[in-house]
Design a protein around this motif. Structure first.
Motif, short mmCIF file in Angstrom:
data_model
loop_
_atom_site.label_atom_id
_atom_site.label_comp_id
_atom_site.label_asym_id
_atom_site.label_seq_id
_atom_site.Cartn_x
_atom_site.Cartn_y
_atom_site.Cartn_z
N LEU A 132 -1.74 10.45 -7.36
CA LEU A 132 -1.64 10.27 -8.80
C LEU A 132 -0.25 10.63 -9.31
O LEU A 132 0.22 10.07 -10.30
N SER A 133 0.41 11.56 -8.62
CA SER A 133 1.77 11.95 -9.00
C SER A 133 2.74 10.80 -8.77
O SER A 133 3.62 10.54 -9.61
N VAL A 134 2.62 10.13 -7.64
CA VAL A 134 3.49 8.98 -7.35
C VAL A 134 3.27 7.89 -8.40
O VAL A 134 4.22 7.31 -8.93
N ALA A 135 1.99 7.62 -8.71
CA ALA A 135 1.66 6.60 -9.70
C ALA A 135 2.22 6.96 -11.08
O ALA A 135 2.64 6.09 -11.84
N LEU B 70 0.85 -1.19 0.00
CA LEU B 70 0.00 0.00 0.00
C LEU B 70 0.88 1.24 0.00
O LEU B 70 1.78 1.38 0.83
N VAL B 71 0.60 2.16 -0.93
CA VAL B 71 1.29 3.46 -0.98
C VAL B 71 0.32 4.52 -0.47
O VAL B 71 -0.79 4.64 -0.97
N VAL B 72 0.75 5.28 0.53
CA VAL B 72 -0.11 6.28 1.17
C VAL B 72 0.38 7.68 0.87
O VAL B 72 1.57 7.99 1.04
N SER B 73 -0.52 8.54 0.41
CA SER B 73 -0.20 9.95 0.15
C SER B 73 -1.19 10.84 0.88
O SER B 73 -2.23 10.37 1.36
N GLU B 74 -0.87 12.13 0.96
CA GLU B 74 -1.74 13.06 1.68
C GLU B 74 -2.96 13.46 0.85
O GLU B 74 -4.04 13.67 1.39
N ILE C 51 -5.04 9.89 2.26
CA ILE C 51 -5.62 10.00 3.61
C ILE C 51 -6.16 11.40 3.89
O ILE C 51 -6.59 11.70 5.01
N GLY C 52 -6.14 12.29 2.89
CA GLY C 52 -6.74 13.61 3.06
C GLY C 52 -6.02 14.52 4.03
O GLY C 52 -6.64 15.20 4.84
#
Length: 319
Positions: free
Chosen positions: A213-216, A203-207, A230-231
């Protein structure tokens, strides 16, 4: 040229200039006695009642619509669409305090009606550096679409096959501070996420949705691992506190997808993001996960990092 309806015109006329500036261009406002002027035009005076007067040009008005047309030289239709794409949602929020108790009750969650096409959303994500393959993948999965009312980008979160959450982002390209919000009744436990097409234990978690989408985009691994927004990030003052809890969205996702063993935290590279990464890493390791922090190598967040990478690629091609 696109057309606008009478309702859209009337709605656009409702926003006075001072309110508009406070919501979307607060950095442009400068105090001038009891009134305001703007950094760009020091002779453009905005009163507390919303009336404005551009003395050096002999132009005056009250509404933000008049300002965009007379001062910013925007076409009428563009100005109306600009305001209808963002400001009306905030205007509705501002009037809640005057409503009765019955009207203040939480509204049921209903996704915005989709626009006939996703042109403005595709253009918006392209400007943010997101790969078209990533955008089209999410559109095909029903995770992202363009709303028909204000042309916002809608990022949908699901519980199984049922939508439970939606984040909204303004797509108008001339906005210096675009609208950000959530659909009424959204359940934050089911934040925007992307499930893999095949089984994955990572699992990759972003703010934010954009950072996710940038990481992907950078890794070109859409559909291969789990992605979750995670907002926003939070870290307690005491990073060792046993009482502090993991974000609701993260807890729910790990509960729903128990095959996940590795969690990569791609949070912002600022004080809050770094502290949150330390806190979340420790908490997840305590729970038996292989957790680690991986902030962007450059820039404040992964979207900024992506734009840096894209700009460098363009410069290399030009040379």
């Amino acid at each position: 040229m696109e057309q606008v309806t009478k309702d859209q015109i009337e709605q656009a006329k409702q926003l006075d200039l001072l309110t508009y500036m406070r919501m979307y261009e607060p950095h442009e406002l400068i105090r001038k006695g009891s009134d305001y002027c703007t950094r760009e035009h020091d002779s453009l005076i905005i009163s507390q009642n919303g009336l404005w007067h551009w003395f050096s040009h002999g132009i005056a008005g009250k509404t933000a619509l008049q300002y965009l047309i007379k001062v910013k030289d925007m076409e009428f239709v563009d100005a109306v669409m600009h305001l209808c794409a963002d400001a009306p949602i905030c205007m509705k929020t501002r009037t809640l305090s005057s409503k009765t108790g019955a009207e203040k009750k939480k509204k049921p969650f209903v996704l915005p009606i989709a626009n006939q096409n996703n042109r403005m959303v595709i253009d918006y994500l392209k400007r943010r550096g997101i790969a078209e393959s990533v955008t089209q993948y999410c559109i095909a999965k029903g995770l992202i679409y363009e709303s028909g009312d204000y042309h916002n980008a809608v990022f949908v979160g699901f519980r199984g096959e049922t939508a439970k959450y939606a984040a909204l982002r303004g797509t108008w390209k001339h906005m210096s501070n675009p609208f950000k919000g959530e659909v009424d009744g959204s359940n934050k436990r089911y934040s925007f996420s992307i499930k893999p097409d095949k089984a994955s234990d990572k699992l990759v978690v972003s703010e934010s949705a954009i950072d996710m989408l940038s990481v992907a985009t950078i890794r070109n691994d859409i559909g291969k691992v789990h992605y979750l927004s995670i907002g926003g990030a939070y870290a307690p003052k005491d990073l060792e506190s046993s009482r502090a809890k993991l974000p609701k969205a993260l807890v729910q996702y790990l509960t729903d997808y128990q095959e996940i063993r590795a969690v990569e935290l791609c949070l912002d590279n600022d004080e809050t993001g770094i502290r949150a990464s330390v806190f979340l890493t420790n908490k997840l390791i305590e729970k038996g996960y292989d957790a680690y922090s991986n902030p962007p190598m450059r820039g404040k967040d992964y979207n900024e990092y992506l734009l840096i990478i894209n700009n460098e690629r363009i410069n290399v091609i030009v040379r």
